[in-house]
Design a protein around this motif. Structure first.
Motif, mmCIF file in Angstrom:
data_model
loop_
_atom_site.group_PDB
_atom_site.id
_atom_site.type_symbol
_atom_site.label_atom_id
_atom_site.label_comp_id
_atom_site.label_asym_id
_atom_site.label_seq_id
_atom_site.Cartn_x
_atom_site.Cartn_y
_atom_site.Cartn_z
ATOM 1 N N VAL A 33 -10.841 -3.601 2.128
ATOM 2 C CA VAL A 33 -11.450 -4.932 2.220
ATOM 3 C C VAL A 33 -11.212 -5.710 0.923
ATOM 4 O O VAL A 33 -10.856 -6.890 0.942
ATOM 5 C CB VAL A 33 -12.958 -4.821 2.523
ATOM 6 N N VAL A 34 -11.393 -5.030 -0.213
ATOM 7 C CA VAL A 34 -11.110 -5.671 -1.500
ATOM 8 C C VAL A 34 -9.638 -6.055 -1.582
ATOM 9 O O VAL A 34 -9.294 -7.158 -2.021
ATOM 10 C CB VAL A 34 -11.490 -4.737 -2.668
ATOM 11 N N ALA A 35 -8.751 -5.162 -1.147
ATOM 12 C CA ALA A 35 -7.311 -5.431 -1.204
ATOM 13 C C ALA A 35 -6.926 -6.632 -0.345
ATOM 14 O O ALA A 35 -6.135 -7.483 -0.768
ATOM 15 C CB ALA A 35 -6.529 -4.193 -0.755
ATOM 16 N N ARG A 84 1.396 -4.128 -9.995
ATOM 17 C CA ARG A 84 2.347 -3.382 -9.172
ATOM 18 C C ARG A 84 3.204 -2.428 -9.997
ATOM 19 O O ARG A 84 3.679 -1.416 -9.483
ATOM 20 C CB ARG A 84 3.259 -4.351 -8.425
ATOM 21 N N SER A 85 3.397 -2.751 -11.271
ATOM 22 C CA SER A 85 4.328 -1.982 -12.109
ATOM 23 C C SER A 85 3.659 -0.888 -12.913
ATOM 24 O O SER A 85 4.342 -0.152 -13.637
ATOM 25 C CB SER A 85 5.072 -2.934 -13.062
ATOM 26 N N THR A 86 2.347 -0.767 -12.829
ATOM 27 C CA THR A 86 1.644 0.292 -13.558
ATOM 28 C C THR A 86 1.020 1.265 -12.561
ATOM 29 O O THR A 86 0.587 0.861 -11.481
ATOM 30 C CB THR A 86 0.543 -0.296 -14.466
ATOM 31 N N PRO A 87 0.958 2.545 -12.911
ATOM 32 C CA PRO A 87 0.447 3.549 -11.969
ATOM 33 C C PRO A 87 -1.035 3.343 -11.655
ATOM 34 O O PRO A 87 -1.822 2.964 -12.532
ATOM 35 C CB PRO A 87 0.664 4.877 -12.707
ATOM 36 N N LEU A 141 -17.723 2.880 -7.437
ATOM 37 C CA LEU A 141 -17.386 1.467 -7.538
ATOM 38 C C LEU A 141 -16.077 1.280 -8.291
ATOM 39 O O LEU A 141 -15.238 0.450 -7.912
ATOM 40 C CB LEU A 141 -18.514 0.712 -8.241
ATOM 41 N N THR A 142 -15.889 2.063 -9.343
ATOM 42 C CA THR A 142 -14.633 1.990 -10.102
ATOM 43 C C THR A 142 -13.452 2.345 -9.211
ATOM 44 O O THR A 142 -12.423 1.662 -9.222
ATOM 45 C CB THR A 142 -14.678 2.944 -11.302
ATOM 46 N N GLY A 143 -13.602 3.410 -8.433
ATOM 47 C CA GLY A 143 -12.517 3.823 -7.559
ATOM 48 C C GLY A 143 -12.185 2.781 -6.509
ATOM 49 O O GLY A 143 -11.009 2.489 -6.255
ATOM 50 N N GLY A 158 -8.641 -1.355 -4.582
ATOM 51 C CA GLY A 158 -8.540 -2.707 -4.044
ATOM 52 C C GLY A 158 -7.609 -3.587 -4.847
ATOM 53 O O GLY A 158 -6.779 -4.318 -4.273
ATOM 54 N N LEU A 159 -7.712 -3.546 -6.168
ATOM 55 C CA LEU A 159 -6.842 -4.369 -7.005
ATOM 56 C C LEU A 159 -5.388 -3.926 -6.898
ATOM 57 O O LEU A 159 -4.475 -4.759 -6.804
ATOM 58 C CB LEU A 159 -7.299 -4.299 -8.464
ATOM 59 N N HIS A 160 -5.173 -2.616 -6.920
ATOM 60 C CA HIS A 160 -3.801 -2.109 -6.864
ATOM 61 C C HIS A 160 -3.113 -2.499 -5.561
ATOM 62 O O HIS A 160 -2.006 -3.049 -5.566
ATOM 63 C CB HIS A 160 -3.819 -0.592 -7.024
#
Length: 225
Positions: free
Chosen positions: A34-36, A66-69, A92-94, A99-101
């Motif tokens: 949902v965040v993504a 996108r370029s960082t693991p 929440l961190t996970g 979501g951001l990644h």
């Protein structure tokens, strides 16, 4: 004789614990997705609208993510951000990291869908005196989303398979629970195999649901046209 390779009694004993842990995995997956979806749409809009400097800034942020693991991003949010006054619990961190990644990847999918909507749709909406927000919400998005549902669905399955990375910050999802069970009994075959089965089943179910959503949206579009 050495210990037998597979112990059905232990497998059935471990199954309820892993099933309970799978709820955490599913929650992390769904909330992260949902965040993504939300962040991805905002990123896509940011890269296509607004002044040049903001488009470049959003584009740079997307490429950086996108370029960082993902693993590094999880560590950064959990261990580094508290140094700047932002402390979050592990779950929440996970969810935020997932979501951001994947939001960065979804943004490219959204951007392709939005770019495929003919510009004449905007011009026609302007001629009808529709506001930009109404045009985007009621005219552009309904045409842009259905074609990209399969690609977005692929990211849902991929995100689900990334949840074991959350074990590094002690989220008790499937893999972390399996590792704990293995360390307690020194039997890893049964819990790890069951985790693989859980992931296979959930991935197949997700793929089937995505296909249903795709067919439903295509039927709605067909009725409208």
């Amino acid at each position: 004789m050495g210990p037998k390779l597979w112990d059905w009694a232990y497998a059935w004993e471990a199954f309820p614990l892993l099933a309970e842990a799978s709820i955490i995995t599913i929650k992390a997956t769904l909330m992260g997705f949902v965040v993504a979806l939300t962040v991805g749409l905002l990123f896509a809009i940011g890269r296509m609208a607004g002044p040049t400097w903001s488009r470049v800034a959003v584009g740079g942020l997307v490429e950086f993510i996108r370029s960082t693991p993902l693993l590094i991003q999880i560590f950064f949010l959990y261990y580094v951000m508290p140094e700047f006054g932002l402390t979050m619990d592990a779950m929440l961190t996970g969810v935020l990291a997932l979501g951001l990644h994947y939001g960065a990847y979804c943004s490219e999918v959204y951007r392709a869908g939005l770019a495929n909507v003919p510009k004449g749709q905007w011009e026609a909406s302007t001629a009808l005196n529709l506001s930009p927000w109404t045009t985007f919400k009621d005219v552009i998005l309904p045409q842009a989303i259905p074609p990209v549902v399969p690609a977005l669905g692929n990211y849902l399955v991929a995100l689900f398979k990334e949840t074991p990375l959350l074990s590094v910050i002690a989220v008790l999802e499937l893999m972390q629970t399996a590792k704990i069970l293995g360390s307690e009994t020194f039997r890893y075959v049964e819990p790890i195999t069951l985790v693989g089965v859980f992931f296979l089943v959930f991935s197949l179910v997700s793929a089937a649901l995505i296909r249903r959503v795709e067919l439903h949206l295509n039927q709605r579009m067909g009725r409208r046209t």
